[in-house]
Every structure is written in C-alpha cells, then in structure tokens.
Design an enzyme around this catalytic site. Structure first.
Site, mmCIF file in Angstrom:
data_model
loop_
_atom_site.group_PDB
_atom_site.id
_atom_site.type_symbol
_atom_site.label_atom_id
_atom_site.label_comp_id
_atom_site.label_asym_id
_atom_site.label_seq_id
_atom_site.Cartn_x
_atom_site.Cartn_y
_atom_site.Cartn_z
ATOM 1 N N ARG A 16 0.098 -1.238 20.756
ATOM 2 C CA ARG A 16 1.080 -1.912 21.247
ATOM 3 C C ARG A 16 2.604 -1.106 21.306
ATOM 4 N NH1 ARG A 16 3.202 -7.369 18.353
ATOM 5 N NH2 ARG A 16 3.357 -5.977 16.660
ATOM 6 N N ASN A 66 -4.782 2.092 -1.916
ATOM 7 C CA ASN A 66 -5.476 0.919 -2.055
ATOM 8 C C ASN A 66 -6.306 0.597 -3.382
ATOM 9 O OD1 ASN A 66 -7.874 1.984 -1.869
ATOM 10 N ND2 ASN A 66 -9.044 0.322 -0.516
ATOM 11 N N LYS A 112 0.693 -1.411 -0.043
ATOM 12 C CA LYS A 112 -0.083 0.140 0.095
ATOM 13 C C LYS A 112 0.736 1.411 0.106
ATOM 14 C CE LYS A 112 -4.228 -1.784 1.867
ATOM 15 N NZ LYS A 112 -5.260 -1.735 2.954
ATOM 16 N N LYS A 156 3.977 4.562 17.707
ATOM 17 C CA LYS A 156 3.332 4.758 16.381
ATOM 18 C C LYS A 156 1.664 5.423 16.633
ATOM 19 C CE LYS A 156 3.134 1.114 13.541
ATOM 20 N NZ LYS A 156 3.149 -0.366 13.449
HETATM 21 P P1 NAP Z 1 -0.568 -3.228 9.886
HETATM 22 O O1 NAP Z 1 -0.329 -1.836 9.189
HETATM 23 O O2 NAP Z 1 0.428 -4.347 9.762
HETATM 24 O O3 NAP Z 1 -1.082 -2.743 11.292
HETATM 25 C C1 NAP Z 1 -1.303 -4.129 12.191
HETATM 26 C C2 NAP Z 1 -1.694 -3.295 13.449
HETATM 27 O O4 NAP Z 1 -1.775 -4.419 14.542
HETATM 28 C C3 NAP Z 1 -0.708 -2.424 14.222
HETATM 29 O O5 NAP Z 1 -1.527 -1.508 15.122
HETATM 30 C C4 NAP Z 1 0.037 -3.730 15.359
HETATM 31 O O6 NAP Z 1 0.857 -3.041 16.348
HETATM 32 C C5 NAP Z 1 -1.204 -4.503 15.646
HETATM 33 N N1 NAP Z 1 -0.762 -5.792 16.033
HETATM 34 C C6 NAP Z 1 -0.402 -6.863 15.232
HETATM 35 N N2 NAP Z 1 0.061 -7.921 15.995
HETATM 36 C C7 NAP Z 1 -0.025 -7.605 17.204
HETATM 37 C C8 NAP Z 1 0.042 -8.213 18.590
HETATM 38 N N3 NAP Z 1 0.584 -9.346 18.646
HETATM 39 N N4 NAP Z 1 -0.293 -7.413 19.680
HETATM 40 C C9 NAP Z 1 -0.543 -6.040 19.653
HETATM 41 N N5 NAP Z 1 -0.919 -5.468 18.540
HETATM 42 C C10 NAP Z 1 -0.729 -6.133 17.437
HETATM 43 O O7 NAP Z 1 -1.895 -3.942 9.343
HETATM 44 P P2 NAP Z 1 -3.403 -3.226 8.574
HETATM 45 O O8 NAP Z 1 -3.135 -3.031 7.084
HETATM 46 O O9 NAP Z 1 -3.550 -1.606 9.405
HETATM 47 O O10 NAP Z 1 -4.366 -4.313 8.830
HETATM 48 C C11 NAP Z 1 -4.838 -4.236 10.228
HETATM 49 C C12 NAP Z 1 -6.093 -5.158 10.161
HETATM 50 O O11 NAP Z 1 -7.114 -4.477 9.486
HETATM 51 C C13 NAP Z 1 -5.911 -6.589 9.439
HETATM 52 O O12 NAP Z 1 -6.699 -7.583 10.064
HETATM 53 C C14 NAP Z 1 -6.784 -6.390 8.113
HETATM 54 O O13 NAP Z 1 -7.220 -7.474 7.603
HETATM 55 C C15 NAP Z 1 -7.891 -5.478 8.200
HETATM 56 N N6 NAP Z 1 -8.459 -4.555 7.443
HETATM 57 C C16 NAP Z 1 -9.615 -4.655 6.758
HETATM 58 C C17 NAP Z 1 -10.022 -4.093 5.792
HETATM 59 C C18 NAP Z 1 -11.433 -4.566 5.490
HETATM 60 O O14 NAP Z 1 -11.808 -4.081 4.210
HETATM 61 N N7 NAP Z 1 -12.395 -4.884 6.318
HETATM 62 C C19 NAP Z 1 -9.356 -3.239 5.104
HETATM 63 C C20 NAP Z 1 -7.981 -2.914 5.570
HETATM 64 C C21 NAP Z 1 -7.501 -3.582 6.863
HETATM 65 P P3 NAP Z 1 2.275 -2.416 16.192
HETATM 66 O O15 NAP Z 1 2.157 -1.145 15.812
HETATM 67 O O16 NAP Z 1 2.558 -2.410 17.777
HETATM 68 O O17 NAP Z 1 2.925 -3.489 15.584
#
Ligand code: NAP
Length: 290
Positions: free
Chosen positions: A160, A95, A74, A164
């Site tokens: 976490r 996206n 992205k 950020k």
């Molecule tokens: P990302 O940029 O990788 O961000 C992941 C987030 O989750 C960060 O805040 C990370 O915290 C946190 N995290 C991951 N593992 C963790 C753990 N073990 N303990 C605590 N916090 C944790 O991913 P993203 O693109 O934002 O996507 C996040 C979610 O949104 C995914 O499940 C994705 O499928 C969903 N999503 C859905 C849609 C939809 O259309 N419904 C669209 C986009 C995304 P840290 O910063 O501390 O690493």
C-alpha cells in the site's frame, strides 16, 4: 489435585509483546517443554512501549533463559541486546532473545521458520523461484531477506505504501543477487503480472481475525495450479485469500507452519534440542478452532 510441574529449579521463558492475550506461543512452548522433559515454563508478558528496556533488563536480572518478541517490540528491543545474529541484522528486527551472562543475544527465526515450514510441508525451496511478496512490513522483510539469501531468482513487492516497497527492494538488492521489482496496487489487479511468479506470499495483516473478509486485491482469476499462495496469517487457518486461491485450483499454505517452525527454531536455540513437530500442528488446530 494434580502435582504442579513448577518448582524452585524451573527455568522461565516468555513472550514480550502487546497485546499478547491472543498468542498461541505459551500453549505451544509449554507442550514442547513437557515433550522434551525440560523443567520449564513459558509465560506471556504484555509490555508497554516505554517499558521495553526495563523489561529486558529485568528479565535478564531474573535469569529468564529465553524469550520471543512480537508486535510492537521487534525493533525496539535492539538497543538493549549484547549482540545480534546475521538474520536479525539483515532484517533489523528480533523475534528471539537468547540468555548469555553479558545480556540477551537477539536472533530472528521468522524467515527461516517460513522456509523450514514450506520445505517440510510443500517440498518448496526459494532457490530459483520468482516470488511476489504482498506487504513490506516487518514480516515481509524477514521473509524476503531469507528467501533472497536462499537464492530466489526474483522478488516482486507490492505494498500500500509504495516507498516501503521500494526501500525493501533496495535492501534485498544490496545483500543478494536476487532481482527485484516494485508492483503498484493497480498493477496487482492485472492477470499478466502473475505469469511471472511461481509463489505469492501475503505478509500483510489483511484478512486476519476478526476482519476475515479483508483481502489484498490479488487477481484471483490469474492463479493457476502451479502457483503456491502462502499467507502468514494463521487465524483464521484459511484466510479469504487462501480459500479463493484454493477454489481457483492453486496450491496454498497457511501461516501455521511458519508459526510452528519459528517457535521450533527459537526453542532449539534456548534448549539445544529440537521439539517434535508431528503432533503440535493438530493440537494448535484444535485449539484455534474450538
Ligand atoms: P507490520 O510490520 O505492521 O506490517 C503490516 C503490513 O500490512 C504492511 O505492509 C502494511 O502496509 C500492510 N497493511 C496493513 N493494513 C493494510 C490495509 N488496510 N491495506 C493494505 N495494506 C495493509 O506487521 P508484520 O509484523 O509485518 O505482520 C504482518 C502479518 O504477518 C500479521 O498478520 C502477522 O500476524 C503475520 N505474521 C505471522 C507470523 C507467523 O509466524 N505465521 C510471524 C510474523 C508475522 P503499509 O506499509 O502500507 O502500512
């Protein structure tokens, strides 16, 4: 044998990500194309990080009309675009790619997709709301920027990695009048925190299949019927967080609505027509639960 829809005039659309094998986008967009009577096909392309520039240039040379971009590309696609929408610029992530003769124009429909879904399904608008965002990754940014620009009164962020959350709070404050707060993971377990917020949005990947027993440490006992708890995850359709929130009497919304509307908005930008959302939800649920 059934006659193929594909011929020499078929327009191609696609998804760039890695992995893409689990994505529901090809299923949904091919239904939209058929429903709207468009001679098109939507394919998923797994692209390695080092090949993203070559993939975008190659797609353009082939005249691919539009694409979605998902994890982990992205942000990485941005240097290869000819321009970006305000929404994409504000959250620093793209996206949706829209074909122009000069190159692809980048947009971001994630935040607007969530707002459209919550308005259509829950009659919810961000204006005047106090919203607690769990997570500070790419999705958190798109969603919180869209909510701030729609007039959210306050956005609290718990992540976490606290730095950020602080950075995101600063970015929101710079582009809107929305008040911000950063909440630690310890504070998140205190019931009094939830008195201040009407809406709680999980944007972390905690609880996503296959690790369905994971959950952000929310104080479930503090949730009340006026709270709306939203999870961006749509696989499973009801995460542990949403199940516990529902059992506690709170209102809930899964990420399926956001997924549908981010796709609807992208499709509309490519084809100039808005697909019908009435039947797609049921078809996606059947596909996800079979
Ligand atoms: P990302 O940029 O990788 O961000 C992941 C987030 O989750 C960060 O805040 C990370 O915290 C946190 N995290 C991951 N593992 C963790 C753990 N073990 N303990 C605590 N916090 C944790 O991913 P993203 O693109 O934002 O996507 C996040 C979610 O949104 C995914 O499940 C994705 O499928 C969903 N999503 C859905 C849609 C939809 O259309 N419904 C669209 C986009 C995304 P840290 O910063 O501390 O690493």
């Amino acid at each position: 044998m059934a006659e193929s829809r594909i011929d020499a005039k078929t327009k191609v659309f696609g998804l760039l990500g890695n992995p893409v094998g689990h994505s529901m986008s090809p299923f949904m967009h091919n239904i939209f194309l058929e429903q709207c009577g468009i001679n098109g096909a939507y394919m998923a392309f797994a692209v390695e990080k080092e090949n993203i520039g070559a993939a975008v240039r190659g797609m353009h040379a082939l005249g691919i009309q539009g694409a979605n971009v998902t994890i982990p590309h992205k942000e990485a696609v941005i240097p290869y675009l000819c321009g970006m929408s305000k929404a994409a610029q504000a959250c620093g992530a793209v996206n949706t790619l829209i074909y122009t003769p000069e190159g692809y124009y980048g947009d971001n429909t994630d935040g607007a997709g969530l707002l459209a879904a919550l308005e259509a399904k829950n009659g919810w608008k961000a204006e005047g709301q106090n919203i607690l965002i769990l997570g500070a990754g790419g999705a958190a940014k798109g969603v919180s920027v869209a909510m701030a620009l729609q007039g959210a009164a306050k956005i609290g962020i718990a992540n976490r990695t606290a730095e950020k959350a602080e950075l995101l709070a600063k970015q929101i404050a710079e582009l809107s009048d929305t008040r911000t707060d950063v909440i630690s993971m310890q504070e998140l377990q205190k019931p009094e925190v939830y008195q201040e917020y009407s809406t709680i949005v999980n944007t972390t990947s905690l609880g996503m299949a296959p690790k369905v027993d994971d959950m952000v440490p929310v104080c479930i006992d503090a949730l009340q019927p006026h709270h709306l708890v939203v999870d961006l995850i749509y696989n499973p359709l009801e995460t542990k967080l949403l199940r516990l929130a529902r059992e506690q009497g709170a209102q809930t919304a899964s990420g399926l609505g956001m997924f549908i509307y981010q796709g609807v908005l992208a499709f509309e930008k490519w084809n100039g027509v808005r697909p019908d959302t009435a039947s797609i939800e049921e078809q996606l649920i059947q596909r996800l639960t079979r």
